[in-house]
Design a protein around this motif. Sequence first.
Motif, PDB file in Angstrom:
ATOM      1  N   VAL A 246       0.841  -1.197   0.000  1.00 34.92           N
ATOM      2  CA  VAL A 246       0.000   0.000   0.000  1.00 34.92           C
ATOM      3  C   VAL A 246       0.876   1.247   0.000  1.00 34.92           C
ATOM      4  O   VAL A 246       1.893   1.303   0.701  1.00 34.92           O
ATOM      5  CB  VAL A 246      -0.920   0.018   1.242  1.00 34.92           C
ATOM      6  N   ASP A 247       0.493   2.243  -0.800  1.00 32.82           N
ATOM      7  CA  ASP A 247       1.153   3.538  -0.746  1.00 32.82           C
ATOM      8  C   ASP A 247       0.543   4.309   0.426  1.00 32.82           C
ATOM      9  O   ASP A 247      -0.608   4.754   0.370  1.00 32.82           O
ATOM     10  CB  ASP A 247       0.945   4.307  -2.055  1.00 32.82           C
ATOM     11  N   VAL A 248       1.298   4.459   1.510  1.00 33.39           N
ATOM     12  CA  VAL A 248       0.773   5.011   2.754  1.00 33.39           C
ATOM     13  C   VAL A 248       0.282   6.454   2.593  1.00 33.39           C
ATOM     14  O   VAL A 248      -0.781   6.806   3.114  1.00 33.39           O
ATOM     15  CB  VAL A 248       1.822   4.894   3.880  1.00 33.39           C
ATOM     16  N   PRO A 249       1.022   7.356   1.898  1.00 32.24           N
ATOM     17  CA  PRO A 249       0.496   8.713   1.729  1.00 32.24           C
ATOM     18  C   PRO A 249      -0.873   8.742   1.065  1.00 32.24           C
ATOM     19  O   PRO A 249      -1.745   9.524   1.462  1.00 32.24           O
ATOM     20  CB  PRO A 249       1.563   9.381   0.847  1.00 32.24           C
ATOM     21  N   THR A 250      -1.078   7.888   0.064  1.00 32.71           N
ATOM     22  CA  THR A 250      -2.385   7.844  -0.605  1.00 32.71           C
ATOM     23  C   THR A 250      -3.474   7.386   0.360  1.00 32.71           C
ATOM     24  O   THR A 250      -4.580   7.934   0.385  1.00 32.71           O
ATOM     25  CB  THR A 250      -2.325   6.899  -1.819  1.00 32.71           C
ATOM     26  N   LEU A 251      -3.169   6.372   1.169  1.00 35.18           N
ATOM     27  CA  LEU A 251      -4.125   5.896   2.169  1.00 35.18           C
ATOM     28  C   LEU A 251      -4.473   7.006   3.147  1.00 35.18           C
ATOM     29  O   LEU A 251      -5.646   7.236   3.458  1.00 35.18           O
ATOM     30  CB  LEU A 251      -3.547   4.677   2.896  1.00 35.18           C
ATOM     31  N   VAL A 252      -3.447   7.711   3.652  1.00 32.19           N
ATOM     32  CA  VAL A 252      -3.664   8.769   4.636  1.00 32.19           C
ATOM     33  C   VAL A 252      -4.480   9.914   4.035  1.00 32.19           C
ATOM     34  O   VAL A 252      -5.389  10.452   4.675  1.00 32.19           O
ATOM     35  CB  VAL A 252      -2.317   9.287   5.173  1.00 32.19           C
ATOM     36  N   GLU A 253      -4.168  10.292   2.807  1.00 32.63           N
ATOM     37  CA  GLU A 253      -4.911  11.370   2.155  1.00 32.63           C
ATOM     38  C   GLU A 253      -6.382  11.014   2.004  1.00 32.63           C
ATOM     39  O   GLU A 253      -7.268  11.866   2.174  1.00 32.63           O
ATOM     40  CB  GLU A 253      -4.286  11.672   0.790  1.00 32.63           C
ATOM     41  N   GLY A 254      -6.673   9.744   1.701  1.00 33.54           N
ATOM     42  CA  GLY A 254      -8.059   9.309   1.598  1.00 33.54           C
ATOM     43  C   GLY A 254      -8.782   9.393   2.931  1.00 33.54           C
ATOM     44  O   GLY A 254      -9.944   9.819   3.000  1.00 33.54           O
ATOM     45  N   VAL A 255      -8.107   8.998   4.000  1.00 35.67           N
ATOM     46  CA  VAL A 255      -8.702   9.065   5.339  1.00 35.67           C
ATOM     47  C   VAL A 255      -8.970  10.516   5.723  1.00 35.67           C
ATOM     48  O   VAL A 255     -10.051  10.863   6.232  1.00 35.67           O
ATOM     49  CB  VAL A 255      -7.773   8.400   6.372  1.00 35.67           C
ATOM     50  N   VAL A 256      -7.985  11.394   5.500  1.00 36.03           N
ATOM     51  CA  VAL A 256      -8.130  12.806   5.860  1.00 36.03           C
ATOM     52  C   VAL A 256      -9.288  13.442   5.097  1.00 36.03           C
ATOM     53  O   VAL A 256     -10.086  14.212   5.654  1.00 36.03           O
ATOM     54  CB  VAL A 256      -6.812  13.570   5.586  1.00 36.03           C
ATOM     55  N   GLU A 257      -9.398  13.128   3.824  1.00 29.57           N
ATOM     56  CA  GLU A 257     -10.497  13.685   3.019  1.00 29.57           C
ATOM     57  C   GLU A 257     -11.852  13.253   3.573  1.00 29.57           C
ATOM     58  O   GLU A 257     -12.792  14.050   3.646  1.00 29.57           O
ATOM     59  CB  GLU A 257     -10.353  13.231   1.571  1.00 29.57           C
ATOM     60  N   SER A 258     -11.955  11.984   3.994  1.00 30.23           N
ATOM     61  CA  SER A 258     -13.207  11.470   4.535  1.00 30.23           C
ATOM     62  C   SER A 258     -13.550  12.135   5.860  1.00 30.23           C
ATOM     63  O   SER A 258     -14.685  12.573   6.081  1.00 30.23           O
ATOM     64  CB  SER A 258     -13.113   9.959   4.708  1.00 30.23           C
ATOM     65  N   VAL A 259     -12.562  12.246   6.760  1.00 29.58           N
ATOM     66  CA  VAL A 259     -12.807  12.849   8.075  1.00 29.58           C
ATOM     67  C   VAL A 259     -13.123  14.332   7.931  1.00 29.58           C
ATOM     68  O   VAL A 259     -14.024  14.864   8.594  1.00 29.58           O
ATOM     69  CB  VAL A 259     -11.589  12.642   8.996  1.00 29.58           C
ATOM     70  N   ALA A 260     -12.396  15.031   7.053  1.00 28.16           N
ATOM     71  CA  ALA A 260     -12.646  16.458   6.850  1.00 28.16           C
ATOM     72  C   ALA A 260     -14.056  16.703   6.344  1.00 28.16           C
ATOM     73  O   ALA A 260     -14.693  17.712   6.672  1.00 28.16           O
ATOM     74  CB  ALA A 260     -11.621  17.029   5.878  1.00 28.16           C
ATOM     75  N   GLY A 261     -14.582  15.777   5.536  1.00 31.07           N
ATOM     76  CA  GLY A 261     -15.954  15.918   5.057  1.00 31.07           C
ATOM     77  C   GLY A 261     -16.968  15.805   6.168  1.00 31.07           C
ATOM     78  O   GLY A 261     -18.028  16.449   6.125  1.00 31.07           O
ATOM     79  N   ASP A 262     -16.668  15.002   7.179  1.00 32.03           N
ATOM     80  CA  ASP A 262     -17.578  14.839   8.318  1.00 32.03           C
ATOM     81  C   ASP A 262     -17.465  15.982   9.312  1.00 32.03           C
ATOM     82  O   ASP A 262     -18.399  16.214  10.099  1.00 32.03           O
ATOM     83  CB  ASP A 262     -17.295  13.511   9.031  1.00 32.03           C
ATOM     84  N   TYR A 263     -16.335  16.700   9.310  1.00 34.93           N
ATOM     85  CA  TYR A 263     -16.102  17.798  10.248  1.00 34.93           C
ATOM     86  C   TYR A 263     -15.652  19.032   9.462  1.00 34.93           C
ATOM     87  O   TYR A 263     -14.468  19.378   9.441  1.00 34.93           O
ATOM     88  CB  TYR A 263     -15.052  17.405  11.284  1.00 34.93           C
ATOM     89  N   PRO A 264     -16.583  19.714   8.802  1.00 40.11           N
ATOM     90  CA  PRO A 264     -16.221  20.850   7.930  1.00 40.11           C
ATOM     91  C   PRO A 264     -15.560  22.007   8.663  1.00 40.11           C
ATOM     92  O   PRO A 264     -14.853  22.805   8.034  1.00 40.11           O
ATOM     93  CB  PRO A 264     -17.572  21.257   7.321  1.00 40.11           C
ATOM     94  N   ALA A 265     -15.767  22.135   9.963  1.00 41.77           N
ATOM     95  CA  ALA A 265     -15.162  23.240  10.706  1.00 41.77           C
ATOM     96  C   ALA A 265     -13.691  22.995  10.997  1.00 41.77           C
ATOM     97  O   ALA A 265     -12.966  23.917  11.405  1.00 41.77           O
ATOM     98  CB  ALA A 265     -15.915  23.462  12.024  1.00 41.77           C
ATOM     99  N   ALA A 266     -13.233  21.786  10.786  1.00 43.08           N
ATOM    100  CA  ALA A 266     -11.839  21.441  11.094  1.00 43.08           C
ATOM    101  C   ALA A 266     -10.930  21.753   9.912  1.00 43.08           C
ATOM    102  O   ALA A 266     -11.333  21.678   8.753  1.00 43.08           O
ATOM    103  CB  ALA A 266     -11.733  19.971  11.457  1.00 43.08           C
ATOM    104  N   SER A 267      -9.680  22.095  10.232  1.00 46.26           N
ATOM    105  CA  SER A 267      -8.648  22.293   9.221  1.00 46.26           C
ATOM    106  C   SER A 267      -7.661  21.140   9.331  1.00 46.26           C
ATOM    107  O   SER A 267      -6.914  21.044  10.309  1.00 46.26           O
ATOM    108  CB  SER A 267      -7.928  23.629   9.445  1.00 46.26           C
ATOM    109  N   VAL A 268      -7.680  20.244   8.336  1.00 42.37           N
ATOM    110  CA  VAL A 268      -6.833  19.048   8.369  1.00 42.37           C
ATOM    111  C   VAL A 268      -5.942  19.043   7.133  1.00 42.37           C
ATOM    112  O   VAL A 268      -6.434  19.110   6.007  1.00 42.37           O
ATOM    113  CB  VAL A 268      -7.672  17.760   8.403  1.00 42.37           C
ATOM    114  N   SER A 269      -4.630  18.984   7.341  1.00 45.47           N
ATOM    115  CA  SER A 269      -3.673  19.014   6.230  1.00 45.47           C
ATOM    116  C   SER A 269      -2.818  17.757   6.237  1.00 45.47           C
ATOM    117  O   SER A 269      -2.654  17.099   7.260  1.00 45.47           O
ATOM    118  CB  SER A 269      -2.772  20.243   6.327  1.00 45.47           C
ATOM    119  N   VAL A 270      -2.254  17.451   5.055  1.00 43.51           N
ATOM    120  CA  VAL A 270      -1.383  16.278   4.904  1.00 43.51           C
ATOM    121  C   VAL A 270      -0.081  16.712   4.260  1.00 43.51           C
ATOM    122  O   VAL A 270      -0.081  17.408   3.236  1.00 43.51           O
ATOM    123  CB  VAL A 270      -2.037  15.178   4.048  1.00 43.51           C
ATOM    124  N   ASP A 271       1.024  16.318   4.858  1.00 41.61           N
ATOM    125  CA  ASP A 271       2.357  16.565   4.289  1.00 41.61           C
ATOM    126  C   ASP A 271       3.014  15.204   4.088  1.00 41.61           C
ATOM    127  O   ASP A 271       3.409  14.550   5.048  1.00 41.61           O
ATOM    128  CB  ASP A 271       3.197  17.429   5.235  1.00 41.61           C
TER     129      ASP A 271
END
Length: 391
Positions: A246-271
């Motif tokens: 598994v490409d871990v950055p791709t997995l993490v980006e997918g998780v962050v996108e999903s969580v950010a959609g559930d919590y629109p007031a949050a600012s979540v970034s991926v590096d």
Amino acid sequence: MSDTALAAPEAREKLYERVRRDVPFDRKAEDALELGRRYLGVENGHLTRVDRETDHWEALASTDPNDGRFHAGLELDLNETYCRRTVEADGQIALHDAPEQGWADDPAYETHELRCYQGTTLVLDGDPYGTVCFVASDAREEFDDDELLFAELVARLLERELERERHEAELERQTALATVLNRVLRHNLRNDMCVVRGHAQLMAEELEDDSAGEVVLDHIDGLLELSEKARELDRVVSAEFEYESVDVPTLVEGVVESVAGDYPAASVSVDADGRATADLLPSFERAVEELVENAVKHGGEEPTVAVAVESVPNAVEIRIADDGPGLPDHEAEVLNAGTESPLLHGSGLGLWLVRWIVSGHGGSVEATDTDDGTTMTVSVPRTPRLTGVDR
């Protein structure tokens, strides 16, 4: 060049005796390697772990003392070892005089000047795991068939012992899981149900008191969430899945996108530090989701969460930093200690879920609190390691 005092049948008999003993794996490996060293008439024997993706070589066990050139724990560049050729060949390589056999220009000889090398690939779960190898600085006579068969036998027996260690570690994890679930659920459910009962009685006596009903609903919701996490933890440990690259950055980006959609007031970034692959089970994504969601939920009205993914030697590291009030001490203690006791209880199973998933991959998870918030650091090896549970 074998030890003439030790004939092939006697050497094999002694090898079986050493491996059958009820001693820790490290002791079995050292004894088997020492017997092989004597029988083959070489300087040292090693059990190695290799990672071809990161070119990492590590001596897990060795006959060399701690102050020797190739002691246990030594880490080298795989490209500067003969073992890289052994793993590529997926079999045995036998060099009785490397320069005379045309290996003078090989990086392994140029770096270590070992004229003698005999290596056998060690395979776990169908993939190369490492090698069993025997080396010497001086040349020797060509390895005969008995010697090659004996070296092969050492590798296969240690391979079998490693497999057994892995299965025993899994059984230990299953047993510990039952203990954790029993203690946590018994403690939390008993206390929460007492609260439910008390406030339900108040509601019966004073029907106009809406606050009592709200408290009841809050505790019921908490019980439902706790129960669901317990069921999920049980599924994670009990399920049988195959490891996948598994490409871990791709997995993490997918998780962050999903969580950010559930919590629109949050600012979540991926590096992400480029591409970083690891052999993972499907459950690993759930662990990352739990940590990111936990950081968002406990970070206030407008939380900020920074997620970083980085390649480190032989592993991939994920750091989840938030600006919340910090992880409660009792949660951090449970997470870092890895145990549950009557005096040490986590408020839920979320972090236990994370810990079990990550430890099941042979990785680690740590919590660090600062004045700016909490950072959860997950380190997972690129390829599965032997796993166990701190008891």
